[in-house]
Design a protein around this motif. Structure first.
Motif, short mmCIF file in Angstrom:
data_model
loop_
_atom_site.label_atom_id
_atom_site.label_comp_id
_atom_site.label_asym_id
_atom_site.label_seq_id
_atom_site.Cartn_x
_atom_site.Cartn_y
_atom_site.Cartn_z
N ILE A 150 0.65 8.54 4.79
CA ILE A 150 -0.12 7.50 4.60
C ILE A 150 0.73 6.84 3.44
N GLY A 151 1.47 7.25 2.63
CA GLY A 151 2.49 6.88 2.08
C GLY A 151 3.41 6.04 2.63
N ALA A 152 3.93 6.41 3.70
CA ALA A 152 4.88 5.76 4.47
C ALA A 152 4.34 4.33 5.23
N ALA A 153 3.14 4.68 5.84
CA ALA A 153 2.04 3.38 6.19
C ALA A 153 1.87 2.57 5.10
N TRP A 154 1.84 2.94 3.83
CA TRP A 154 1.63 1.97 2.58
C TRP A 154 2.65 1.08 2.63
N ALA A 155 4.05 1.81 2.46
CA ALA A 155 5.40 1.19 2.44
C ALA A 155 5.58 0.11 3.52
N VAL A 156 5.39 0.51 4.93
CA VAL A 156 5.60 -0.34 5.94
C VAL A 156 4.57 -1.56 5.77
N SER A 157 3.42 -1.24 5.19
CA SER A 157 2.31 -2.35 5.24
C SER A 157 2.79 -3.37 4.20
N LEU A 158 3.59 -2.77 3.20
CA LEU A 158 4.08 -3.63 2.00
C LEU A 158 5.02 -4.58 2.47
N ALA A 159 5.89 -3.93 3.16
CA ALA A 159 7.03 -4.69 3.76
C ALA A 159 6.77 -5.53 4.92
N SER A 160 5.56 -5.47 5.43
CA SER A 160 5.19 -6.37 6.59
C SER A 160 4.58 -7.52 6.19
N GLY A 161 4.20 -7.69 4.80
CA GLY A 161 3.71 -9.11 4.37
C GLY A 161 2.35 -8.80 3.74
N PHE A 187 -4.28 -2.85 4.93
CA PHE A 187 -4.12 -1.37 4.49
C PHE A 187 -5.10 -1.09 3.24
N LYS A 188 -5.16 -2.12 2.37
CA LYS A 188 -5.60 -1.73 0.94
C LYS A 188 -7.23 -1.80 1.41
N GLY A 189 -7.47 -2.70 2.48
CA GLY A 189 -9.14 -2.42 2.95
C GLY A 189 -9.36 -1.24 3.46
N LEU A 190 -8.53 -0.87 4.22
CA LEU A 190 -8.69 0.51 4.88
C LEU A 190 -8.79 1.63 3.77
N LEU A 191 -7.86 1.59 2.86
CA LEU A 191 -8.07 2.77 2.00
C LEU A 191 -9.23 2.43 0.87
N GLY A 192 -9.74 1.24 0.76
CA GLY A 192 -10.59 1.09 -0.02
C GLY A 192 -12.19 1.35 0.57
N SER A 193 -12.08 1.39 1.69
CA SER A 193 -13.40 1.63 2.53
C SER A 193 -13.91 2.96 2.18
N PRO A 194 -15.26 3.56 2.46
CA PRO A 194 -15.51 4.85 2.04
C PRO A 194 -14.63 5.83 2.76
N LEU A 195 -14.44 5.68 4.02
CA LEU A 195 -13.69 6.76 4.84
C LEU A 195 -12.21 7.08 4.12
N GLY A 196 -11.53 5.86 3.60
CA GLY A 196 -10.21 5.87 2.83
C GLY A 196 -10.51 6.36 1.42
N LEU A 224 -6.66 13.89 -0.95
CA LEU A 224 -5.30 13.94 -1.25
C LEU A 224 -5.04 14.37 -2.75
N THR A 225 -5.84 13.78 -3.65
CA THR A 225 -5.83 14.08 -5.01
C THR A 225 -6.14 15.33 -5.18
N LEU A 226 -7.19 16.04 -4.57
CA LEU A 226 -7.54 17.37 -4.54
C LEU A 226 -6.45 18.38 -3.91
N SER A 227 -5.75 17.93 -2.95
CA SER A 227 -4.56 18.78 -2.53
C SER A 227 -3.37 18.81 -3.21
N PHE A 228 -3.38 17.35 -4.00
CA PHE A 228 -2.12 17.47 -4.70
C PHE A 228 -2.04 18.56 -6.13
N PHE A 229 -3.43 18.04 -6.49
CA PHE A 229 -3.54 19.07 -7.88
C PHE A 229 -3.52 20.69 -7.39
N TYR A 230 -4.35 20.88 -6.42
CA TYR A 230 -4.29 22.38 -5.97
C TYR A 230 -2.65 22.86 -5.67
N HIS A 231 -2.10 22.19 -5.02
CA HIS A 231 -0.88 22.64 -4.66
C HIS A 231 0.09 22.71 -5.85
#
Length: 123
Positions: free
Chosen positions: A33-44, A51-60, A67-74
């Motif tokens: 997802i982080g790589a997709a963020w960078a690609v979307s940022l570079a794409s204009g 991309f922001k709309g997708l991550l801002g959706s309820p599923l996103g 991912l936040t939960l996973s990060f802190f657990y790990h």
């Protein structure tokens, strides 16, 4: 049924070990997802807005919460493993208490981050 299920009794350190593996896999997905963020940022601007709309959706938002939960657990479980690598914390009560602490820290840190995000208008 697998024979090992009748031999081993379920305990919190077993759940902690399984959760550590699951959160590791989730963090690999997060890296994609982080790589997709960078690609979307570079794409204009249009691709980034999509991309922001997708991550801002309820599923996103659910995915980002996971991912936040996973990060802190790990993170917390990695520190627990560092303590074990130093030769400490192997007593049954200590290992169980450390597992409980890891789960509690994960919940508290994740909720704190999301409450702060909501309070600052980041959601």
């Amino acid at each position: 049924m697998s024979p090992h299920l009748s031999v081993w009794r379920w305990h919190i350190t077993m759940a902690s070990s399984i959760a550590n593996r699951a959160t590791g896999v989730a963090l690999y997905v997060g890296a994609l997802i982080g790589a997709a963020w960078a690609v979307s940022l570079a794409s204009g601007p249009e691709a980034y807005a999509c991309f922001k709309g997708l991550l801002g959706s309820p599923l996103g938002l659910v995915v980002m919460f996971g991912l936040t939960l996973s990060f802190f657990y790990h993170l917390a479980n990695g520190i627990r493993h560092l303590v074990w690598d130093a030769g400490y914390g192997f007593a049954l009560k200590t290992a169980n208490a450390a597992s409980v602490f890891v789960f509690a820290f994960t919940a508290a840190a994740t909720l704190a981050i999301w409450v702060i995000a909501a309070m600052t208008g980041a959601l």
